[in-house]
Design a protein around this motif. Structure first.
Motif, short mmCIF file in Angstrom:
data_model
loop_
_atom_site.label_atom_id
_atom_site.label_comp_id
_atom_site.label_asym_id
_atom_site.label_seq_id
_atom_site.Cartn_x
_atom_site.Cartn_y
_atom_site.Cartn_z
N VAL A 10 0.82 -1.21 -0.03
CA VAL A 10 -0.07 -0.11 -0.07
C VAL A 10 0.91 1.32 0.03
O VAL A 10 0.67 2.12 -0.75
N ILE A 31 -5.01 2.19 3.55
CA ILE A 31 -5.83 2.69 2.49
C ILE A 31 -7.02 3.25 3.14
O ILE A 31 -7.89 2.67 3.55
N ALA A 36 -8.02 5.84 -1.21
CA ALA A 36 -9.21 5.28 -2.07
C ALA A 36 -9.49 6.13 -3.32
O ALA A 36 -9.92 5.84 -4.54
N ARG A 40 -9.28 5.67 -7.31
CA ARG A 40 -10.45 5.88 -8.20
C ARG A 40 -9.95 6.74 -9.37
O ARG A 40 -10.30 6.76 -10.54
N THR A 51 -12.90 1.04 -8.63
CA THR A 51 -13.43 0.36 -7.42
C THR A 51 -12.99 0.99 -6.08
O THR A 51 -13.52 1.02 -5.24
N GLN A 53 -10.35 0.34 -5.03
CA GLN A 53 -9.57 -0.47 -4.20
C GLN A 53 -8.48 -0.77 -4.89
O GLN A 53 -8.33 -0.87 -6.21
N LEU A 54 -7.36 -1.19 -4.32
CA LEU A 54 -5.86 -1.75 -4.88
C LEU A 54 -6.10 -3.20 -5.00
O LEU A 54 -5.57 -4.05 -4.45
N ASN A 55 -6.94 -3.50 -6.04
CA ASN A 55 -7.07 -4.84 -6.73
C ASN A 55 -6.00 -5.46 -7.70
O ASN A 55 -5.08 -4.60 -7.69
N THR A 58 -5.57 -3.18 -10.86
CA THR A 58 -4.69 -1.99 -10.49
C THR A 58 -3.37 -2.07 -9.97
O THR A 58 -2.44 -1.57 -10.46
#
Length: 72
Positions: A10, A31, A36, A40, A51, A53-55, A58
């Motif tokens: 992160v 986060i 966030a 985005r 999202t 989110q740190l998916n 991404t």
């Protein structure tokens, strides 16, 4: 599946987002709302699924190592 992120991942994402002008907060490995929002903005700019989110998608786009999946 649930994705677990290390604080260091992160923090690295926050540093990259900061360098690219998406994040202005403290690099703290958390986060929160500012991170966030920066995620985005990055996702929108990169035409990724938005999202906040740190998916994995991404993380990969930012050049970060992918988090380890854990069955749930």
């Amino acid at each position: 599946m649930i994705w677990y992120l290390w604080d260091s991942t992160v923090r690295e994402a926050q540093k990259i987002l900061q360098q690219e002008g998406y994040y202005r907060g403290t690099v703290d490995g958390v986060i929160g709302s500012q991170t966030a929002a920066a995620i985005r903005r990055y996702q929108i700019a990169e035409k990724l699924r938005v999202t906040g989110q740190l998916n994995p998608q991404t993380a990969r786009s930012l050049g970060l190592p992918l988090p380890s999946p854990t069955p749930h």
